[in-house]
Scaffold this motif. Structure first.
Motif, PDB file in Angstrom:
ATOM      1  N   ALA A  61       0.824  -1.212   0.000  1.00 58.51           N
ATOM      2  CA  ALA A  61       0.000   0.000   0.000  1.00 58.51           C
ATOM      3  C   ALA A  61       0.857   1.261   0.000  1.00 58.51           C
ATOM      4  O   ALA A  61       0.433   2.318  -0.498  1.00 58.51           O
ATOM      5  CB  ALA A  61      -0.941  -0.005   1.206  1.00 58.51           C
ATOM      6  N   GLU A  62       2.069   1.170   0.547  1.00 56.70           N
ATOM      7  CA  GLU A  62       2.973   2.328   0.587  1.00 56.70           C
ATOM      8  C   GLU A  62       3.685   2.557  -0.732  1.00 56.70           C
ATOM      9  O   GLU A  62       4.277   3.616  -0.955  1.00 56.70           O
ATOM     10  CB  GLU A  62       4.017   2.118   1.700  1.00 56.70           C
ATOM     11  CG  GLU A  62       3.410   2.123   3.103  1.00 56.70           C
ATOM     12  CD  GLU A  62       4.429   1.696   4.160  1.00 56.70           C
ATOM     13  OE1 GLU A  62       5.604   1.464   3.789  1.00 56.70           O
ATOM     14  OE2 GLU A  62       4.050   1.586   5.343  1.00 56.70           O
ATOM     15  N   GLY A  63       3.654   1.565  -1.609  1.00 56.21           N
ATOM     16  CA  GLY A  63       4.307   1.678  -2.911  1.00 56.21           C
ATOM     17  C   GLY A  63       5.033   0.399  -3.259  1.00 56.21           C
ATOM     18  O   GLY A  63       5.634  -0.247  -2.392  1.00 56.21           O
ATOM     19  N   GLY A  64       4.972   0.017  -4.522  1.00 52.69           N
ATOM     20  CA  GLY A  64       5.546  -1.256  -4.936  1.00 52.69           C
ATOM     21  C   GLY A  64       7.040  -1.332  -4.773  1.00 52.69           C
ATOM     22  O   GLY A  64       7.608  -2.389  -4.477  1.00 52.69           O
ATOM     23  N   LEU A  65       7.734  -0.191  -4.950  1.00 53.68           N
ATOM     24  CA  LEU A  65       9.185  -0.150  -4.805  1.00 53.68           C
ATOM     25  C   LEU A  65       9.534   1.108  -4.008  1.00 53.68           C
ATOM     26  O   LEU A  65       9.372   2.228  -4.499  1.00 53.68           O
ATOM     27  CB  LEU A  65       9.866  -0.125  -6.175  1.00 53.68           C
ATOM     28  CG  LEU A  65      11.401  -0.109  -6.162  1.00 53.68           C
ATOM     29  CD1 LEU A  65      11.952  -1.388  -5.543  1.00 53.68           C
ATOM     30  CD2 LEU A  65      11.946   0.070  -7.578  1.00 53.68           C
ATOM     31  N   VAL A  66       9.996   0.922  -2.766  1.00 50.74           N
ATOM     32  CA  VAL A  66      10.302   2.057  -1.891  1.00 50.74           C
ATOM     33  C   VAL A  66      11.650   1.816  -1.215  1.00 50.74           C
ATOM     34  O   VAL A  66      12.107   0.675  -1.091  1.00 50.74           O
ATOM     35  CB  VAL A  66       9.210   2.267  -0.822  1.00 50.74           C
ATOM     36  CG1 VAL A  66       7.868   2.582  -1.468  1.00 50.74           C
ATOM     37  CG2 VAL A  66       9.092   1.045   0.080  1.00 50.74           C
ATOM     38  N   PHE A  67      12.254   2.914  -0.761  1.00 51.93           N
ATOM     39  CA  PHE A  67      13.546   2.807  -0.070  1.00 51.93           C
ATOM     40  C   PHE A  67      13.304   2.699   1.427  1.00 51.93           C
ATOM     41  O   PHE A  67      12.578   3.501   2.010  1.00 51.93           O
ATOM     42  CB  PHE A  67      14.431   4.008  -0.373  1.00 51.93           C
ATOM     43  CG  PHE A  67      15.836   3.849   0.112  1.00 51.93           C
ATOM     44  CD1 PHE A  67      16.740   3.045  -0.576  1.00 51.93           C
ATOM     45  CD2 PHE A  67      16.267   4.491   1.270  1.00 51.93           C
ATOM     46  CE1 PHE A  67      18.050   2.885  -0.132  1.00 51.93           C
ATOM     47  CE2 PHE A  67      17.560   4.342   1.731  1.00 51.93           C
ATOM     48  CZ  PHE A  67      18.459   3.532   1.029  1.00 51.93           C
ATOM     49  N   HIS A  68      13.892   1.679   2.050  1.00 55.79           N
ATOM     50  CA  HIS A  68      13.760   1.470   3.497  1.00 55.79           C
ATOM     51  C   HIS A  68      14.942   2.133   4.181  1.00 55.79           C
ATOM     52  O   HIS A  68      16.087   1.664   4.083  1.00 55.79           O
ATOM     53  CB  HIS A  68      13.727  -0.028   3.799  1.00 55.79           C
ATOM     54  CG  HIS A  68      13.243  -0.368   5.177  1.00 55.79           C
ATOM     55  ND1 HIS A  68      13.988  -0.133   6.307  1.00 55.79           N
ATOM     56  CD2 HIS A  68      12.063  -0.922   5.606  1.00 55.79           C
ATOM     57  CE1 HIS A  68      13.318  -0.530   7.372  1.00 55.79           C
ATOM     58  NE2 HIS A  68      12.142  -1.017   6.979  1.00 55.79           N
ATOM     59  N   GLN A  69      14.675   3.222   4.882  1.00 57.14           N
ATOM     60  CA  GLN A  69      15.756   4.024   5.456  1.00 57.14           C
ATOM     61  C   GLN A  69      16.569   3.261   6.503  1.00 57.14           C
ATOM     62  O   GLN A  69      17.792   3.367   6.551  1.00 57.14           O
ATOM     63  CB  GLN A  69      15.173   5.297   6.081  1.00 57.14           C
ATOM     64  CG  GLN A  69      14.645   6.307   5.079  1.00 57.14           C
ATOM     65  CD  GLN A  69      15.758   6.948   4.260  1.00 57.14           C
ATOM     66  OE1 GLN A  69      16.927   6.893   4.620  1.00 57.14           O
ATOM     67  NE2 GLN A  69      15.386   7.572   3.141  1.00 57.14           N
ATOM     68  N   ALA A  70      15.910   2.483   7.330  1.00 54.41           N
ATOM     69  CA  ALA A  70      16.616   1.779   8.400  1.00 54.41           C
ATOM     70  C   ALA A  70      17.537   0.690   7.850  1.00 54.41           C
ATOM     71  O   ALA A  70      18.659   0.502   8.327  1.00 54.41           O
ATOM     72  CB  ALA A  70      15.615   1.188   9.383  1.00 54.41           C
ATOM     73  N   LEU A  71      17.061  -0.021   6.835  1.00 52.53           N
ATOM     74  CA  LEU A  71      17.854  -1.117   6.273  1.00 52.53           C
ATOM     75  C   LEU A  71      18.794  -0.653   5.162  1.00 52.53           C
ATOM     76  O   LEU A  71      19.674  -1.400   4.732  1.00 52.53           O
ATOM     77  CB  LEU A  71      16.927  -2.208   5.726  1.00 52.53           C
ATOM     78  CG  LEU A  71      16.044  -2.924   6.760  1.00 52.53           C
ATOM     79  CD1 LEU A  71      15.112  -3.901   6.060  1.00 52.53           C
ATOM     80  CD2 LEU A  71      16.894  -3.649   7.795  1.00 52.53           C
ATOM     81  N   LYS A  72      18.579   0.572   4.676  1.00 50.88           N
ATOM     82  CA  LYS A  72      19.406   1.145   3.616  1.00 50.88           C
ATOM     83  C   LYS A  72      19.365   0.292   2.341  1.00 50.88           C
ATOM     84  O   LYS A  72      20.384   0.009   1.703  1.00 50.88           O
ATOM     85  CB  LYS A  72      20.862   1.307   4.069  1.00 50.88           C
ATOM     86  CG  LYS A  72      21.036   2.183   5.306  1.00 50.88           C
ATOM     87  CD  LYS A  72      20.469   3.591   5.084  1.00 50.88           C
ATOM     88  CE  LYS A  72      20.653   4.464   6.335  1.00 50.88           C
ATOM     89  NZ  LYS A  72      19.974   5.781   6.199  1.00 50.88           N
ATOM     90  N   LEU A  73      18.164  -0.120   1.977  1.00 55.91           N
ATOM     91  CA  LEU A  73      17.979  -0.848   0.728  1.00 55.91           C
ATOM     92  C   LEU A  73      16.579  -0.597   0.187  1.00 55.91           C
ATOM     93  O   LEU A  73      15.696  -0.115   0.890  1.00 55.91           O
ATOM     94  CB  LEU A  73      18.239  -2.346   0.916  1.00 55.91           C
ATOM     95  CG  LEU A  73      17.620  -3.116   2.090  1.00 55.91           C
ATOM     96  CD1 LEU A  73      16.113  -3.254   1.985  1.00 55.91           C
ATOM     97  CD2 LEU A  73      18.257  -4.494   2.190  1.00 55.91           C
ATOM     98  N   TRP A  74      16.413  -0.898  -1.098  1.00 56.38           N
ATOM     99  CA  TRP A  74      15.108  -0.791  -1.734  1.00 56.38           C
ATOM    100  C   TRP A  74      14.308  -2.052  -1.429  1.00 56.38           C
ATOM    101  O   TRP A  74      14.869  -3.137  -1.305  1.00 56.38           O
ATOM    102  CB  TRP A  74      15.254  -0.617  -3.239  1.00 56.38           C
ATOM    103  CG  TRP A  74      15.853   0.697  -3.639  1.00 56.38           C
ATOM    104  CD1 TRP A  74      17.181   0.981  -3.796  1.00 56.38           C
ATOM    105  CD2 TRP A  74      15.145   1.899  -3.938  1.00 56.38           C
ATOM    106  NE1 TRP A  74      17.356   2.295  -4.164  1.00 56.38           N
ATOM    107  CE2 TRP A  74      16.118   2.886  -4.267  1.00 56.38           C
ATOM    108  CE3 TRP A  74      13.795   2.256  -3.964  1.00 56.38           C
ATOM    109  CZ2 TRP A  74      15.765   4.188  -4.618  1.00 56.38           C
ATOM    110  CZ3 TRP A  74      13.441   3.549  -4.314  1.00 56.38           C
ATOM    111  CH2 TRP A  74      14.422   4.500  -4.636  1.00 56.38           C
ATOM    112  N   VAL A  75      12.994  -1.902  -1.334  1.00 57.17           N
ATOM    113  CA  VAL A  75      12.117  -3.032  -1.079  1.00 57.17           C
ATOM    114  C   VAL A  75      11.063  -3.095  -2.184  1.00 57.17           C
ATOM    115  O   VAL A  75      10.299  -2.145  -2.374  1.00 57.17           O
ATOM    116  CB  VAL A  75      11.420  -2.911   0.298  1.00 57.17           C
ATOM    117  CG1 VAL A  75      10.456  -4.076   0.504  1.00 57.17           C
ATOM    118  CG2 VAL A  75      12.466  -2.876   1.414  1.00 57.17           C
ATOM    119  N   ALA A  76      11.064  -4.209  -2.908  1.00 53.77           N
ATOM    120  CA  ALA A  76      10.049  -4.451  -3.940  1.00 53.77           C
ATOM    121  C   ALA A  76       9.008  -5.384  -3.345  1.00 53.77           C
ATOM    122  O   ALA A  76       9.327  -6.523  -2.990  1.00 53.77           O
ATOM    123  CB  ALA A  76      10.685  -5.070  -5.175  1.00 53.77           C
ATOM    124  N   SER A  77       7.774  -4.912  -3.217  1.00 52.28           N
ATOM    125  CA  SER A  77       6.747  -5.696  -2.529  1.00 52.28           C
ATOM    126  C   SER A  77       5.549  -6.044  -3.400  1.00 52.28           C
ATOM    127  O   SER A  77       4.835  -7.007  -3.103  1.00 52.28           O
ATOM    128  CB  SER A  77       6.254  -4.943  -1.286  1.00 52.28           C
ATOM    129  OG  SER A  77       5.729  -3.669  -1.652  1.00 52.28           O
TER     130      SER A  77
END
Length: 399
Positions: free
Chosen positions: A21-37
């Motif tokens: 719901a937040e977006g199919g491909l977003v940057f995760h600040q804590a993990l310092k990587l992109w997340v494709a969901s």
């Protein structure tokens, strides 16, 4: 909760829905990587030529680069791009797609399988490797030894492994290589699978042996998780435990609904744009396969467990150039194993379970509850000591 911890959470799927719901491909600040969901983002990443399976600066993990396990790792088709990926794949995949289901069933039924915790462990983690070993021409005794060595070798694939586990992985790689050297030199080998692989393979013997070891390692955890999560589905939804339940449909839906491989990673090798996002060389993408499987744009009513689901779609075995070549074989082994387990009319009220510590896999380990408490079954020297009762009603599948 974060996208990595989610892999072994009791129920990560509502969290995955929030990520989509937040977006199919977003940057995760804590993990310092992109997340494709989302399904769309996962498909785009897996298909993109600049999204590689290993970072350019570290083709082999630093923790194993100086040992034999690292040498094997560096030659695996699943860890390479281009010709180093295509050559082994074109040799191995055709034979795996032609495996006779009756032969797999016969090999599974020849093993002693019991529905208690020890029996389930052997059926999940030892049996599938023994089946593949037999298909390649190894004897039953060799297959049992190879399954033990594979359990040690897979430790090199996990960043959670400690130095002792990595040392054992290097030793296992050496012994597994020795087994294959002898097998390939055996003029009496009658395996049609191995003969076909050898006829199609155009590379050097070391690369062939590494990828045959890789066949064992891929079989080991992915198939174990598929069988284990199918057992959990039956425990959580007792109405599925009936003679008329089609096991092949059950396995097919489990690999979509609650897959053993929850995520994988891709490493950006060149500037590119995916789903409107600009990615740079060195960026890391966590690809949430399990989340994409539950995307309503991929499957209707994705959070409902439907045995006869029409047009079932799944990313569990990957997609594109790195799609798992052993998908058909894994499903057949899981089907045959679960069929054999169910033939014993199991009663699982006395089982507890926990997930093996992992960053990407969902592998249940079962334990027997004794009169004095929980009797732990030692597995893989994982160091885990947590146990949970089987969540019969509290976490039941929705059907």
């Amino acid at each position: 909760m974060d996208p990595i911890i989610a892999a072994t959470h009791a129920d990560p799927y509502p969290y995955y829905a929030r990520l989509r719901a937040e977006g199919g491909l977003v940057f995760h600040q804590a993990l310092k990587l992109w997340v494709a969901s989302s399904a769309e983002a996962v498909a785009a990443v897996l298909a993109h030529p600049d999204c590689h399976v290993r970072p350019a600066a570290e083709p082999v993990p630093k923790a194993i680069v100086d040992g034999l396990a690292g040498k094997v790792f560096g030659q695996l088709m699943r860890m390479n791009e281009g010709e180093r990926q295509r050559c082994p794949r074109s040799a191995i995949q055709p034979g795996l797609a032609l495996i006779d289901a009756d032969e797999v069933s016969a090999l599974v039924s020849a093993r002693l399988i019991t529905p208690d915790a020890d029996g389930l462990y052997n059926a999940m983690f030892r049996g599938p490797v023994c089946v593949v070993a037999a298909l390649l021409g190894f004897s039953p005794a060799q297959g049992r030894a190879i399954s033990e060595l594979t359990a040690d070798f897979v430790a090199c694939l996990s960043p959670l492994s400690d130095p002792l586990q990595l040392k054992a992985a290097h030793a296992a790689a050496e012994q597994l290589s020795g087994y294959f050297v002898e097998l390939l030199d055996d003029p009496g080998n009658k395996s049609s699978l191995l003969a076909g692989i050898r006829a199609r393979f155009a590379g050097d013997p070391e690369t062939l042996i590494a990828n045959l070891i890789g066949l064992f390692s891929q079989t080991y955890e992915a198939t174990a998780g598929l069988i284990g999560n199918a057992i959990l589905a039956l425990i959580k939804k007792p109405s599925l435990l009936r003679d008329s339940t089609p096991v092949d449909d059950l396995i097919a839906e489990v690999q979509r609904f609650d897959p053993s491989v929850q995520n994988t990673r891709r490493f950006v090798a060149a500037p590119c744009e995916i789903e409107g996002m600009i990615l740079n060389p060195g960026d890391v993408i966590l690809v949430l396969l399990a989340s994409a499987n539950r995307d309503p744009l991929l499957n209707e009513h994705p959070d409902v467990f439907i045995l006869d689901r029409p047009h079932r779609r799944s990313f569990t075995f990957g997609q594109g150039r790195h799609q798992c070549p052993g998908q058909i074989l894994a499903l057949e082994i899981a089907r045959a194993t679960l069929t054999e387990i169910l033939a014993h009319r199991p009663e699982w009220d006395g089982l507890t379970w926990h997930y093996h510590a992992s960053l990407n896999s969902r592998l249940p380990h079962f334990n027997d509850r004794s009169a004095s408490g929980v009797k732990r079954y030692e597995t893989q020297r994982s160091g885990e000591t947590t146990h949970e009762p089987v969540p019969g009603v509290r976490e039941s599948c929705r059907h």
